[in-house]
Each structure stands twice: as C-alpha cells, then as structure tokens.
Write a protein that holds these residues in place. Structure first.
Motif, PDB file in Angstrom:
ATOM      1  N   GLN A 183      49.362  44.019  31.623  1.00 51.15           N
ATOM      2  CA  GLN A 183      50.469  43.078  31.545  1.00 51.15           C
ATOM      3  C   GLN A 183      49.994  41.634  31.714  1.00 51.15           C
ATOM      4  OE1 GLN A 183      53.844  43.820  30.909  1.00 51.15           O
ATOM      5  NE2 GLN A 183      52.862  45.726  30.332  1.00 51.15           N
ATOM      6  N   THR A 184      48.813  41.461  32.301  1.00 54.09           N
ATOM      7  CA  THR A 184      48.279  40.134  32.596  1.00 54.09           C
ATOM      8  C   THR A 184      46.896  40.008  31.966  1.00 54.09           C
ATOM      9  OG1 THR A 184      49.443  40.161  34.711  1.00 54.09           O
ATOM     10  CG2 THR A 184      47.693  38.534  34.465  1.00 54.09           C
ATOM     11  N   VAL A 185      46.610  38.838  31.425  1.00 61.79           N
ATOM     12  CA  VAL A 185      45.313  38.586  30.800  1.00 61.79           C
ATOM     13  C   VAL A 185      44.213  38.652  31.871  1.00 61.79           C
ATOM     14  CG1 VAL A 185      43.935  36.880  29.532  1.00 61.79           C
ATOM     15  CG2 VAL A 185      46.365  37.143  29.010  1.00 61.79           C
ATOM     16  N   CYS A 186      43.103  39.261  31.517  1.00 61.88           N
ATOM     17  CA  CYS A 186      41.965  39.427  32.420  1.00 61.88           C
ATOM     18  C   CYS A 186      41.243  38.092  32.618  1.00 61.88           C
ATOM     19  CB  CYS A 186      41.006  40.459  31.821  1.00 61.88           C
ATOM     20  SG  CYS A 186      39.497  40.722  32.763  1.00 61.88           S
ATOM     21  N   ARG A 187      41.148  37.636  33.866  1.00 65.87           N
ATOM     22  CA  ARG A 187      40.438  36.390  34.194  1.00 65.87           C
ATOM     23  C   ARG A 187      38.979  36.449  33.762  1.00 65.87           C
ATOM     24  NH1 ARG A 187      42.758  33.050  37.927  1.00 65.87           N
ATOM     25  NH2 ARG A 187      44.624  33.852  38.913  1.00 65.87           N
ATOM     26  N   HIS A 188      38.363  37.594  33.954  1.00 61.04           N
ATOM     27  CA  HIS A 188      36.944  37.738  33.631  1.00 61.04           C
ATOM     28  C   HIS A 188      36.726  37.758  32.118  1.00 61.04           C
ATOM     29  CE1 HIS A 188      36.391  38.373  37.843  1.00 61.04           C
ATOM     30  NE2 HIS A 188      37.206  39.409  37.823  1.00 61.04           N
ATOM     31  N   TRP A 189      37.636  38.391  31.385  1.00 57.03           N
ATOM     32  CA  TRP A 189      37.544  38.432  29.929  1.00 57.03           C
ATOM     33  C   TRP A 189      37.636  37.024  29.349  1.00 57.03           C
ATOM     34  CZ3 TRP A 189      41.096  37.039  26.127  1.00 57.03           C
ATOM     35  CH2 TRP A 189      40.756  37.411  24.826  1.00 57.03           C
ATOM     36  N   LEU A 190      38.487  36.188  29.932  1.00 54.31           N
ATOM     37  CA  LEU A 190      38.631  34.813  29.449  1.00 54.31           C
ATOM     38  C   LEU A 190      37.299  34.062  29.487  1.00 54.31           C
ATOM     39  CD1 LEU A 190      41.995  33.773  31.125  1.00 54.31           C
ATOM     40  CD2 LEU A 190      41.546  33.934  28.672  1.00 54.31           C
TER      41      LEU A 190
END
Length: 85
Positions: free
Chosen positions: A12-19
């Motif tokens: 549901q939330t964008v991954c901080r690490h993926w960003l």
C-alpha cells in the motif's frame, strides 16, 4: 493472523529503499515498487521535526497521515521512546 495483517497493508506504501535503488527483497518486499505520489511514505524529517527543508522531497508532508505505532502503544516497539510514530 499474520497473513491477514500482511495482506491488509500489502504494498500500500511505496518502498523507501526501492526509491533509492537499495531494496534487496525484490518480489518478497511488502512495499510497493513503483512510484505513486499518492502512496508515498511520510517524510521522516517532517514526522520527527514537523518540517522538511528539502525542496525536492517526494515524501508526504501531512500530520494527518502520521499513524501511531501499535507496538509502542502495547509496550513492545523495538524503538521504545525513540519510535518515530
């Protein structure tokens, strides 16, 4: 119970690490691996200090969206009094 909780909030939330290109979990990650401005996590600086001075910050900056940590409320948060939430 664990399956219900993980499925309820799954991606549901964008991954901080993926960003930042640093997520090592790939398909196993429980966070979203696509850029969606409406699903960005809360800015850590905004959550901690109430202000963010980064002009290009892509994270959310709204007090209404900061959630309480259920584990902290129960006394089990590993971050203790330093919990961001």
């Amino acid at each position: 119970f664990t399956q219900y909780v993980s499925k309820k909030n799954f991606r549901q939330t964008v991954c901080r690490h993926w960003l930042r290109g640093l997520c090592m979990k790939g398909e196993q990650c429980g966070f979203l691996h696509q850029f969606d401005q409406n699903r960005m996590p809360i800015c850590r600086f905004f959550a901690k200090f109430g202000v963010c001075r980064e002009p290009e910050c892509v994270f959310k900056h709204s007090s209404e969206e900061v959630k309480e940590c259920n584990m902290y409320n129960l006394g089990f948060c590993i971050h203790g009094p330093l919990c961001r939430y």
